[in-house]
Design an enzyme around this catalytic site. Structure first.
Site, PDB file in Angstrom:
ATOM      1  N   LYS A 230       0.871  -1.169   0.000  1.00 25.37           N
ATOM      2  CA  LYS A 230       0.000   0.000   0.000  1.00 25.37           C
ATOM      3  C   LYS A 230       0.912   1.224   0.000  1.00 25.37           C
ATOM      4  CE  LYS A 230      -2.121   3.245   1.954  1.00 25.37           C
ATOM      5  NZ  LYS A 230      -1.919   4.597   1.385  1.00 25.37           N
TER       6      LYS A 230
ATOM      7  N   GLU B  17       9.284   1.282  11.094  1.00 22.72           N
ATOM      8  CA  GLU B  17      10.319   2.277  10.802  1.00 22.72           C
ATOM      9  C   GLU B  17       9.636   3.629  10.914  1.00 22.72           C
ATOM     10  OE1 GLU B  17      13.389   1.588  10.234  1.00 22.72           O
ATOM     11  OE2 GLU B  17      13.474  -0.455   9.452  1.00 22.72           O
TER      12      GLU B  17
ATOM     13  N   CYS C 214      13.304  10.535   7.177  1.00 27.54           N
ATOM     14  CA  CYS C 214      13.162  10.100   8.571  1.00 27.54           C
ATOM     15  C   CYS C 214      14.476  10.262   9.319  1.00 27.54           C
ATOM     16  CB  CYS C 214      12.694   8.665   8.623  1.00 27.54           C
ATOM     17  SG  CYS C 214      13.655   7.608   7.572  1.00 27.54           S
TER      18      CYS C 214
ATOM     19  N   GLU D 224       9.299  16.025  15.105  1.00 26.76           N
ATOM     20  CA  GLU D 224       9.776  15.945  13.738  1.00 26.76           C
ATOM     21  C   GLU D 224       9.058  16.997  12.884  1.00 26.76           C
ATOM     22  OE1 GLU D 224       8.799  12.170  12.051  1.00 26.76           O
ATOM     23  OE2 GLU D 224      10.824  12.060  11.242  1.00 26.76           O
TER      24      GLU D 224
HETATM   25  P1  NAP Z   1       2.054   8.550   7.650  1.00 24.55           P
HETATM   26  O1  NAP Z   1       0.930   9.501   7.650  1.00 24.55           O
HETATM   27  O2  NAP Z   1       2.311   7.753   8.854  1.00 24.55           O
HETATM   28  O3  NAP Z   1       1.846   7.624   6.374  1.00 24.55           O
HETATM   29  C1  NAP Z   1       2.668   6.538   6.109  1.00 24.55           C
HETATM   30  C2  NAP Z   1       1.877   5.512   5.364  1.00 24.55           C
HETATM   31  O4  NAP Z   1       0.823   5.032   6.198  1.00 24.55           O
HETATM   32  C3  NAP Z   1       1.202   6.034   4.097  1.00 24.55           C
HETATM   33  O5  NAP Z   1       1.191   5.023   3.119  1.00 24.55           O
HETATM   34  C4  NAP Z   1      -0.199   6.319   4.588  1.00 24.55           C
HETATM   35  O6  NAP Z   1      -1.120   6.331   3.539  1.00 24.55           O
HETATM   36  C5  NAP Z   1      -0.424   5.167   5.526  1.00 24.55           C
HETATM   37  N1  NAP Z   1      -1.469   5.387   6.513  1.00 24.55           N
HETATM   38  C6  NAP Z   1      -1.993   6.552   6.962  1.00 24.55           C
HETATM   39  N2  NAP Z   1      -2.972   6.317   7.873  1.00 24.55           N
HETATM   40  C7  NAP Z   1      -3.062   4.977   8.005  1.00 24.55           C
HETATM   41  C8  NAP Z   1      -3.874   4.116   8.806  1.00 24.55           C
HETATM   42  N3  NAP Z   1      -4.803   4.588   9.646  1.00 24.55           N
HETATM   43  N4  NAP Z   1      -3.663   2.776   8.707  1.00 24.55           N
HETATM   44  C9  NAP Z   1      -2.737   2.278   7.861  1.00 24.55           C
HETATM   45  N5  NAP Z   1      -1.966   3.048   7.060  1.00 24.55           N
HETATM   46  C10 NAP Z   1      -2.112   4.383   7.141  1.00 24.55           C
HETATM   47  O7  NAP Z   1       3.425   9.249   7.357  1.00 24.55           O
HETATM   48  P2  NAP Z   1       3.769  10.228   6.207  1.00 24.55           P
HETATM   49  O8  NAP Z   1       3.313  11.567   6.619  1.00 24.55           O
HETATM   50  O9  NAP Z   1       3.321   9.701   4.903  1.00 24.55           O
HETATM   51  O10 NAP Z   1       5.377  10.111   6.241  1.00 24.55           O
HETATM   52  C11 NAP Z   1       6.120  10.860   7.110  1.00 24.55           C
HETATM   53  C12 NAP Z   1       6.473  10.105   8.366  1.00 24.55           C
HETATM   54  O11 NAP Z   1       7.068   8.851   8.067  1.00 24.55           O
HETATM   55  C13 NAP Z   1       7.507  10.827   9.187  1.00 24.55           C
HETATM   56  O12 NAP Z   1       7.164  10.746  10.554  1.00 24.55           O
HETATM   57  C14 NAP Z   1       8.799  10.073   8.910  1.00 24.55           C
HETATM   58  O13 NAP Z   1       9.808  10.177   9.836  1.00 24.55           O
HETATM   59  C15 NAP Z   1       8.314   8.703   8.741  1.00 24.55           C
HETATM   60  N6  NAP Z   1       9.236   7.939   7.911  1.00 24.55           N
HETATM   61  C16 NAP Z   1      10.075   7.049   8.517  1.00 24.55           C
HETATM   62  C17 NAP Z   1      10.988   6.343   7.777  1.00 24.55           C
HETATM   63  C18 NAP Z   1      11.915   5.344   8.422  1.00 24.55           C
HETATM   64  O14 NAP Z   1      12.545   4.579   7.721  1.00 24.55           O
HETATM   65  N7  NAP Z   1      12.045   5.290   9.717  1.00 24.55           N
HETATM   66  C19 NAP Z   1      11.063   6.514   6.409  1.00 24.55           C
HETATM   67  C20 NAP Z   1      10.193   7.436   5.822  1.00 24.55           C
HETATM   68  C21 NAP Z   1       9.272   8.133   6.592  1.00 24.55           C
HETATM   69  P3  NAP Z   1      -1.630   7.712   2.897  1.00 24.55           P
HETATM   70  O15 NAP Z   1      -0.430   8.570   2.678  1.00 24.55           O
HETATM   71  O16 NAP Z   1      -2.260   7.264   1.637  1.00 24.55           O
HETATM   72  O17 NAP Z   1      -2.584   8.302   3.892  1.00 24.55           O
END
Ligand code: NAP
Ligand code: MG
Length: 477
Positions: free
Chosen positions: A171, A246, A280, A379
């Site tokens: 996804k 992650e 991240c 963050e």
């Molecule tokens: P996010 O809102 O947590 O989204 C991540 C993924 O989860 C997306 O595919 C999102 O889909 C999905 N998602 C959202 N709500 C969900 C739910 N209720 N159930 C299941 N899946 C759901 O994060 P983001 O804003 O896209 O990314 C930024 C964050 O990711 C930051 O905090 C960053 O640090 C972290 N990150 C961490 C790493 C690592 O390797 N540690 C790498 C990259 C990013 P949709 O976008 O379609 O809503």
């Protein structure tokens, strides 16, 4: 128009609905993806299970490795196209998008070579017994991927899972689907059997949530925010499904008085502006020994003022943020900093050619940020660097460890004993001494402690997470 990719075929969402694909460089829609449903997730999980039972689980490691190596070659052959898709979809400057495609090739090469090298052990036990351990795949793994590095995170997560013998339901973020849909098509062209790699697009709280809850998913790899990580854990907990998380970071770059500043300062800038700070492992906190604090801020201030921000295709230092809500998030942090009278040392410039509708944010360097301010704790996920001074090594450690996160740390010092002490004392999943990120090598296990998550991806280590260990004890007398 883009479609789900299920069982090696383009498929429409059962909802009959779509979502727009936005170009962050101008804010305009230029394509559409399917708005998936829980029924679509169910279809993908069934296709994956069918593939696992009938084909994938019968392949040898060497056969899986050959397929992954073919995919690595296909990505290399189509790197410009994939990078172009991700550039338009995610607003990545050209060189960054190409670097991500190159990294993707490396993930598939690495995991192709690992497929036939994963094995269990024999354990010496009592007389009359032979005891073996086997590393078995989970079966059908679910992968929730964020928008910041879709190709790279697909490579490390899906690449590792396939190498360990699993089949995958993916996804992507609704903001970053195009490169991954194309990648799944390339995998089908390379001979991956129908159902080995399935992509279902849509909203996180609709299809992401359905994936996490689906009883046919045997393991979930989630990369994203701590907030959604908690939701995934809660959904998985209902059926005791293992999870790798992650999550985010607030990673410190620690500069001691004997640091080689000519090496350190460009790395400090790069670590917070790469991918517009939406990384991240971004080095988003700068801890500097008080004796060099002013000199460091002078030099960094100049570097920040020279940074140029603009459309992805102009390939400047910084591209746009992913979407308007992310831009608003960064503005909120900066406005809170202003209210708290936190001094802004310097900001980069948005070029005139940047279209009005794009999601641009000039990189910002702030100083004397109190450790308890949200700018030092949360963050931002944008190009904002929070600097503060420390007086000695103990205080550097205390500040470095004073957040809920523990993903990465950079330590800059020429003192060998201090390098090792700091590596031990800083609480994080990775520590880099006199560098930051080591070029991102796919060989290096990656993951966090505390709210940065748990489990490791990348490197050989990831394969252990994508398998479960079975102990077989034979009593033969
Ligand atoms: P996010 O809102 O947590 O989204 C991540 C993924 O989860 C997306 O595919 C999102 O889909 C999905 N998602 C959202 N709500 C969900 C739910 N209720 N159930 C299941 N899946 C759901 O994060 P983001 O804003 O896209 O990314 C930024 C964050 O990711 C930051 O905090 C960053 O640090 C972290 N990150 C961490 C790493 C690592 O390797 N540690 C790498 C990259 C990013 P949709 O976008 O379609 O809503
Ligand atoms: Mg987009």
């Amino acid at each position: 128009m883009q479609f789900h990719f299920i069982a090696n075929a383009a498929q429409e969402a059962s909802s009959g609905r779509t979502l727009p694909v936005i170009d962050p460089s101008d804010g305009q829609a230029f394509d559409a993806i399917q708005r998936g449903t829980p029924q679509d997730i169910d279809r993908a999980v069934r296709a994956a299970r069918q593939c696992y039972d009938s084909v994938w689980s019968r392949l040898s490691g060497a056969e899986r490795g050959r397929l992954l190596m073919r995919l690595a070659e296909a990505v290399a052959d189509n790197a410009d196209e994939l990078a172009g898709l991700e550039q338009r979809d995610c607003g990545k400057p050209t060189r960054q998008a190409r670097a991500d495609a190159v990294a993707l090739v490396r993930y598939f090469e690495f995991y192709a070579g690992a497929c036939d090298k994963l094995h269990g052990e024999t354990i010496p036990y009592q007389d009359g017994y032979t005891v073996l351990t086997w590393r078995e795949p989970h079966g059908v793994t679910g992968h929730v991927i964020p928008w910041n590095y879709p190709m790279q995170i697909f490579g490390r997560s899906v690449g590792g899972a396939l190498a360990a013998g699993n089949v995958c339901v993916v996804k992507p973020s609704e903001d970053a689907c195009l490169s991954l849909i194309r990648l799944a098509q390339l995998a089908a062209d390379c001979g991956f059997p129908a159902g080995a790699i399935n992509i279902v697009t849509g909203l996180g709280h609709e299809v992401g949530d359905a994936l996490a809850r689906h009883p046919g998913i045997d393991h979930i790899s989630f990369t994203g925010s701590p907030r959604v990580g908690t939701l995934i854990q809660q959904a998985a907990a209902e059926r005791h499904c293992p999870v790798t998380l992650e999550l985010g970071g607030k990673s410190p770059q620690i500069l001691f008085e004997d640091a080689d500043l000519d090496a350190a300062l460009p790395a400090v800038v790069n670590a917070i502006v790469q991918n517009a700070g939406q990384t991240c492992s971004a080095g988003s906190r700068l801890l500097v020994h008080k004796s060099i604090y002013e000199a460091v801020l002078d030099r960094l201030g100049e570097a920040f003022s020279n940074l140029r921000v603009g459309p992805a295709a102009m390939d400047l230092d910084v591209g746009p943020l992913i979407r308007a809500t992310q831009q608003q998030r960064v503005w909120d942090f900066l406005s809170d900093a202003q209210t708290a009278h936190i001094p802004m040392v310097a900001q980069g410039q948005i070029v005139e050619e940047a279209p009005d509708g794009g999601f641009y944010q000039a990189p910002a360097l702030l100083r004397d940020v109190p450790i308890d301010h949200r700018l030092a704790q949360e963050e931002v996920f944008g190009p904002v660097l929070a600097a503060m001074a420390f007086r000695d090594e103990d205080q550097a450690v205390q500040l470095a460890n004073a957040t809920q996160f523990g993903l990465v740390a950079g330590v800059w010092t020429r003192d060998g004993a201090r390098q090792l002490r700091m590596a031990r004392r800083v609480h994080s999943g990775q520590v880099f001494i006199n560098n930051y990120g080591a070029g991102g090598g796919v060989e290096l296990p990656f993951g966090g402690v505390k709210s940065s998550g748990y489990g490791r991806e990348k490197g050989f280590e990831a394969l252990y997470g994508f398998t479960t260990l079975k102990t077989v004890a034979i009593r033969h007398g």
